[in-house]
Design a protein around this motif. Structure first.
Motif, mmCIF file in Angstrom:
data_model
loop_
_atom_site.group_PDB
_atom_site.id
_atom_site.type_symbol
_atom_site.label_atom_id
_atom_site.label_comp_id
_atom_site.label_asym_id
_atom_site.label_seq_id
_atom_site.Cartn_x
_atom_site.Cartn_y
_atom_site.Cartn_z
ATOM 1 N N GLN A 75 -21.516 76.900 -13.005
ATOM 2 C CA GLN A 75 -20.335 77.350 -12.280
ATOM 3 C C GLN A 75 -19.491 76.146 -11.915
ATOM 4 O O GLN A 75 -20.019 75.095 -11.543
ATOM 5 N N VAL A 76 -18.174 76.313 -12.052
ATOM 6 C CA VAL A 76 -17.206 75.282 -11.689
ATOM 7 C C VAL A 76 -16.290 75.888 -10.636
ATOM 8 O O VAL A 76 -15.797 77.003 -10.814
ATOM 9 N N SER A 77 -16.071 75.161 -9.538
ATOM 10 C CA SER A 77 -15.172 75.662 -8.508
ATOM 11 C C SER A 77 -14.337 74.513 -7.962
ATOM 12 O O SER A 77 -14.694 73.341 -8.080
ATOM 13 N N ILE A 78 -13.213 74.874 -7.374
ATOM 14 C CA ILE A 78 -12.321 73.903 -6.766
ATOM 15 C C ILE A 78 -11.799 74.516 -5.473
ATOM 16 O O ILE A 78 -11.690 75.736 -5.370
ATOM 17 N N ASN A 79 -11.483 73.676 -4.495
ATOM 18 C CA ASN A 79 -11.142 74.155 -3.163
ATOM 19 C C ASN A 79 -9.675 74.545 -3.000
ATOM 20 O O ASN A 79 -9.096 74.348 -1.941
ATOM 21 N N THR A 80 -9.091 75.131 -4.034
ATOM 22 C CA THR A 80 -7.713 75.601 -3.968
ATOM 23 C C THR A 80 -7.495 76.686 -5.005
ATOM 24 O O THR A 80 -8.200 76.728 -6.014
ATOM 25 N N LYS A 81 -6.510 77.539 -4.765
ATOM 26 C CA LYS A 81 -6.114 78.527 -5.769
ATOM 27 C C LYS A 81 -4.971 78.002 -6.631
ATOM 28 O O LYS A 81 -4.537 78.669 -7.555
ATOM 29 N N LEU A 82 -4.488 76.781 -6.346
ATOM 30 C CA LEU A 82 -3.374 76.203 -7.080
ATOM 31 C C LEU A 82 -3.789 75.614 -8.426
ATOM 32 O O LEU A 82 -2.948 75.347 -9.272
ATOM 33 N N ILE A 83 -5.078 75.388 -8.611
ATOM 34 C CA ILE A 83 -5.608 74.778 -9.824
ATOM 35 C C ILE A 83 -6.582 75.751 -10.482
ATOM 36 O O ILE A 83 -7.454 76.297 -9.816
ATOM 37 N N GLU A 84 -6.440 75.952 -11.787
ATOM 38 C CA GLU A 84 -7.387 76.769 -12.545
ATOM 39 C C GLU A 84 -8.464 75.862 -13.124
ATOM 40 O O GLU A 84 -8.153 74.802 -13.660
ATOM 41 N N VAL A 85 -9.712 76.288 -13.005
ATOM 42 C CA VAL A 85 -10.816 75.532 -13.588
ATOM 43 C C VAL A 85 -11.575 76.423 -14.559
ATOM 44 O O VAL A 85 -11.599 77.648 -14.413
ATOM 45 N N ALA A 86 -12.166 75.804 -15.571
ATOM 46 C CA ALA A 86 -12.937 76.548 -16.565
ATOM 47 C C ALA A 86 -14.027 75.649 -17.121
ATOM 48 O O ALA A 86 -13.921 74.426 -17.079
ATOM 49 N N ALA A 87 -15.070 76.267 -17.627
ATOM 50 C CA ALA A 87 -16.143 75.544 -18.300
ATOM 51 C C ALA A 87 -16.496 76.305 -19.569
ATOM 52 O O ALA A 87 -16.602 77.528 -19.554
ATOM 53 N N VAL A 126 -17.873 71.727 -21.624
ATOM 54 C CA VAL A 126 -16.588 71.058 -21.451
ATOM 55 C C VAL A 126 -15.935 71.704 -20.239
ATOM 56 O O VAL A 126 -15.762 72.928 -20.203
ATOM 57 N N VAL A 127 -15.607 70.889 -19.240
ATOM 58 C CA VAL A 127 -14.952 71.361 -18.024
ATOM 59 C C VAL A 127 -13.483 70.987 -18.109
ATOM 60 O O VAL A 127 -13.145 69.863 -18.469
ATOM 61 N N SER A 128 -12.607 71.943 -17.798
ATOM 62 C CA SER A 128 -11.173 71.670 -17.844
ATOM 63 C C SER A 128 -10.508 72.232 -16.599
ATOM 64 O O SER A 128 -11.052 73.107 -15.923
ATOM 65 N N TRP A 129 -9.338 71.697 -16.312
ATOM 66 C CA TRP A 129 -8.554 72.180 -15.182
ATOM 67 C C TRP A 129 -7.086 72.020 -15.497
ATOM 68 O O TRP A 129 -6.698 71.183 -16.304
ATOM 69 N N LYS A 130 -6.276 72.890 -14.889
ATOM 70 C CA LYS A 130 -4.827 72.772 -15.046
ATOM 71 C C LYS A 130 -4.162 73.364 -13.814
ATOM 72 O O LYS A 130 -4.721 74.231 -13.139
ATOM 73 N N GLY A 131 -2.992 72.838 -13.525
ATOM 74 C CA GLY A 131 -2.254 73.338 -12.378
ATOM 75 C C GLY A 131 -0.900 72.684 -12.272
ATOM 76 O O GLY A 131 -0.601 71.720 -12.978
ATOM 77 N N ASP A 132 -0.089 73.216 -11.396
ATOM 78 C CA ASP A 132 1.274 72.729 -11.206
ATOM 79 C C ASP A 132 1.448 71.964 -9.899
ATOM 80 O O ASP A 132 2.556 71.541 -9.597
ATOM 81 N N ALA A 133 0.383 71.793 -9.125
ATOM 82 C CA ALA A 133 0.513 71.201 -7.801
ATOM 83 C C ALA A 133 -0.225 69.862 -7.722
ATOM 84 O O ALA A 133 -1.444 69.817 -7.880
ATOM 85 N N ALA A 134 0.532 68.795 -7.497
ATOM 86 C CA ALA A 134 -0.098 67.490 -7.274
ATOM 87 C C ALA A 134 -0.843 67.541 -5.947
ATOM 88 O O ALA A 134 -0.460 68.264 -5.030
ATOM 89 N N GLY A 135 -1.921 66.794 -5.852
ATOM 90 C CA GLY A 135 -2.680 66.760 -4.605
ATOM 91 C C GLY A 135 -4.089 66.265 -4.838
ATOM 92 O O GLY A 135 -4.473 65.892 -5.942
ATOM 93 N N ARG A 136 -4.842 66.261 -3.750
ATOM 94 C CA ARG A 136 -6.253 65.852 -3.794
ATOM 95 C C ARG A 136 -7.106 67.080 -3.537
ATOM 96 O O ARG A 136 -6.914 67.778 -2.543
ATOM 97 N N TYR A 137 -8.059 67.310 -4.422
ATOM 98 C CA TYR A 137 -8.909 68.485 -4.347
ATOM 99 C C TYR A 137 -10.359 68.062 -4.515
ATOM 100 O O TYR A 137 -10.639 66.917 -4.874
ATOM 101 N N MET A 138 -11.290 68.993 -4.277
ATOM 102 C CA MET A 138 -12.706 68.736 -4.494
ATOM 103 C C MET A 138 -13.201 69.691 -5.575
ATOM 104 O O MET A 138 -13.081 70.910 -5.454
ATOM 105 N N LEU A 139 -13.743 69.111 -6.645
ATOM 106 C CA LEU A 139 -14.264 69.857 -7.783
ATOM 107 C C LEU A 139 -15.786 69.890 -7.676
ATOM 108 O O LEU A 139 -16.424 68.850 -7.502
#
Length: 75
Positions: free
Chosen positions: A12-24, A33-46
């Motif tokens: 399972q892959v998770s991130i502490n925001t709904k602004l970033i999509e994560v996938a494995a 292969v873990v990937s992420w994409k989003g439109d919001a710059a910032g600091r998150y925890m994966l």
């Protein structure tokens, strides 16, 4: 806000925001292969867990930066 999840059978892959999509993606050879994409710059925890336990290095900070804008002119 609650984390977004990209569940797999065991990983399972998770991130502490709904602004970033994560996938494995399971590569079928014991690796993912873990990937992420989003439109919001910032600091998150994966976070990445395998069978419910964090893998080494998880959770880890993820720093998203704004991309350089490239504009081309069509003639």
């Amino acid at each position: 806000s609650p984390p977004s999840l990209a569940p797999l059978a065991r990983l399972q892959v998770s991130i502490n925001t709904k602004l970033i999509e994560v996938a494995a993606a399971d590569q079928g050879d014991g690796s993912y292969v873990v990937s992420w994409k989003g439109d919001a710059a910032g600091r998150y925890m994966l976070s990445i867990t395998l069978h419910g336990a964090h893998v080494i290095g998880s959770p880890t900070p993820l720093h998203m930066h704004a991309a350089d804008l490239e504009i081309t002119r069509a003639t």
